[in-house]
Scaffold this motif. Structure first.
Motif, short mmCIF file in Angstrom:
data_model
loop_
_atom_site.label_atom_id
_atom_site.label_comp_id
_atom_site.label_asym_id
_atom_site.label_seq_id
_atom_site.Cartn_x
_atom_site.Cartn_y
_atom_site.Cartn_z
N PHE A 6 -7.18 -4.55 11.58
CA PHE A 6 -7.06 -4.71 10.14
C PHE A 6 -5.57 -4.69 9.80
O PHE A 6 -4.86 -3.74 10.15
CB PHE A 6 -7.81 -3.57 9.43
N THR A 7 -5.09 -5.72 9.09
CA THR A 7 -3.65 -5.85 8.92
C THR A 7 -3.05 -4.89 7.91
O THR A 7 -1.82 -4.88 7.74
CB THR A 7 -3.28 -7.30 8.54
N ALA A 8 -3.86 -4.05 7.28
CA ALA A 8 -3.27 -2.93 6.54
C ALA A 8 -2.43 -2.07 7.48
O ALA A 8 -1.45 -1.43 7.05
CB ALA A 8 -4.36 -2.08 5.90
N GLU A 31 -8.59 -8.88 10.93
CA GLU A 31 -9.22 -8.62 9.64
C GLU A 31 -8.10 -8.56 8.61
O GLU A 31 -7.36 -7.58 8.54
CB GLU A 31 -10.00 -7.30 9.70
N TRP A 32 -7.96 -9.63 7.84
CA TRP A 32 -6.82 -9.75 6.94
C TRP A 32 -6.98 -8.87 5.71
O TRP A 32 -8.03 -8.83 5.08
CB TRP A 32 -6.66 -11.20 6.48
N ARG A 33 -5.91 -8.18 5.36
CA ARG A 33 -5.85 -7.41 4.12
C ARG A 33 -5.58 -8.37 2.97
O ARG A 33 -4.61 -9.14 3.01
CB ARG A 33 -4.75 -6.35 4.20
N ILE A 34 -6.42 -8.31 1.92
CA ILE A 34 -6.29 -9.21 0.78
C ILE A 34 -6.26 -8.37 -0.49
O ILE A 34 -7.28 -7.79 -0.90
CB ILE A 34 -7.46 -10.21 0.72
N ARG A 50 3.70 -6.61 4.73
CA ARG A 50 4.01 -8.04 4.92
C ARG A 50 2.81 -8.83 5.47
O ARG A 50 2.79 -10.05 5.38
CB ARG A 50 5.21 -8.20 5.86
N ALA A 51 1.84 -8.14 6.04
CA ALA A 51 0.67 -8.82 6.62
C ALA A 51 -0.50 -8.88 5.65
O ALA A 51 -1.64 -9.00 6.05
CB ALA A 51 0.24 -8.12 7.91
N THR A 52 -0.20 -8.80 4.38
CA THR A 52 -1.21 -8.85 3.31
C THR A 52 -1.17 -10.20 2.61
O THR A 52 -0.08 -10.71 2.29
CB THR A 52 -0.95 -7.74 2.28
N TRP A 53 -2.34 -10.78 2.39
CA TRP A 53 -2.44 -12.00 1.57
C TRP A 53 -2.72 -11.58 0.13
O TRP A 53 -3.66 -10.82 -0.13
CB TRP A 53 -3.57 -12.89 2.07
#
Length: 303
Positions: A6-8, A31-34, A50-53
């Motif tokens: 998870f990119t959080a 698992e993208w953080r949005i 920085r890895a959050t959309w």
């Protein structure tokens, strides 16, 4: 079993860097953080990540999300959404985005407790029964919309919310279609609040067990007691192998119920630099799963 991140938990990397590093290390998915987040001078888990959309403009970001994910040879274990179940407009958007990406499932947050600041600046003060009933009403709507989009909305077991435990999550979702709603069982969050012995808790969730998150936590005693002289303990995040949740025992419980799907890591410890942390976590997960008798579905995940 398939492993993702998870990119959080990867705040220092851009989306392209996160996907590239994780793909090179051998992870199966991401698992993208949005969410829309606060700015920060130094990237952090919850601000300046920085890895959050961003949620703002999410629809325009979907082609880039797909390109970066697929280009790194990764699959989606799901999407790490932050839309709350009572924000129907944002829930509709993340469900549609999940369907468009083929990501299958997305977290849809439940309401926080009345004495909690989880996701809010000021506690509402509302009683638990009122919050639980409101969450159930909203989740009935969420389930219908998830069915419309052909995806699954996930309730996370999380301290400070109406579903801190497996028991509360099962009660919340009872009677809704498990094809379109499910539960994220989270070992680390349960160390903080909602702990139930893993095997019976997993058995209780039954068809509603949809996803697994792993991180770890430990309790640390403060130097100062409370006003009555009693000990005061605070929780803090810990490396996977050093927290109070026993990962091997947890995987053995997962093996006993036959769970061998996605396990997503969200390690918020900072003992190791990020690249070392993610690489070490993958090695530890593979070893632990093997000792628990759960095969690693690397080839299946990458087909």
């Amino acid at each position: 079993m398939k492993f993702s991140v998870f990119t959080a938990s990867t705040p220092e990397w851009s989306p392209a860097e996160a996907a590239a590093h994780l793909g090179e290390q051998g992870w199966d998915g991401i698992e993208w953080r949005i969410t829309d987040q606060a700015d920060a001078s130094v990237p952090g888990f919850w601000a300046g990540n920085r890895a959050t959309w961003p949620m703002t403009g999410l629809e325009e970001s979907l082609p880039n999300i797909a390109r970066i994910t697929e280009g790194a040879g990764l699959k989606y274990s799901g999407l790490g959404g932050y839309a709350r179940c009572d924000n129907h407009d944002d829930v509709e958007r993340v469900l549609a985005a999940t369907a468009a990406l083929g990501a299958r499932q997305v977290r849809v947050n439940v309401l926080p407790l009345g004495n909690s600041t989880m996701g809010v600046s000021t506690p509402t003060g509302l009683p638990y029964p009122e919050l639980f009933d409101a969450t159930r009403e909203h989740y009935e709507w969420v389930a219908a919309r998830a069915a419309h989009h052909g995806v699954k909305a996930l309730v996370e077991l999380h301290h400070g919310t109406v579903t801190a435990s497996a028991s509360s999550a099962r009660r919340l979702l009872e009677g809704l279609n498990p094809e379109h709603v499910g539960v994220i069982h989270d070992l680390g969050n349960l160390v903080i609040e909602g702990w139930e012995s893993p095997l019976p808790a997993l058995q209780l969730l039954g068809p509603y067990l949809a996803h697994v998150h792993v991180k770890n936590a430990r309790w640390v005693r403060r130097n100062e007691p409370d006003r009555a002289g009693g000990a005061v303990w605070d929780s803090e995040w810990a490396p996977l192998s050093e927290g109070q949740g026993n990962l091997l025992a947890y995987f053995e419980a997962l093996a006993e119920i036959g769970y061998d799907d996605w396990v997503t890591v969200e390690d918020f410890s900072t003992d190791l630099p990020l690249a070392e942390r993610t690489s070490a976590n993958l090695a530890y997960l593979r070893l632990t799963a093997a000792l628990a008798g759960i095969p690693h579905k690397t080839d299946t995940a990458r087909l």
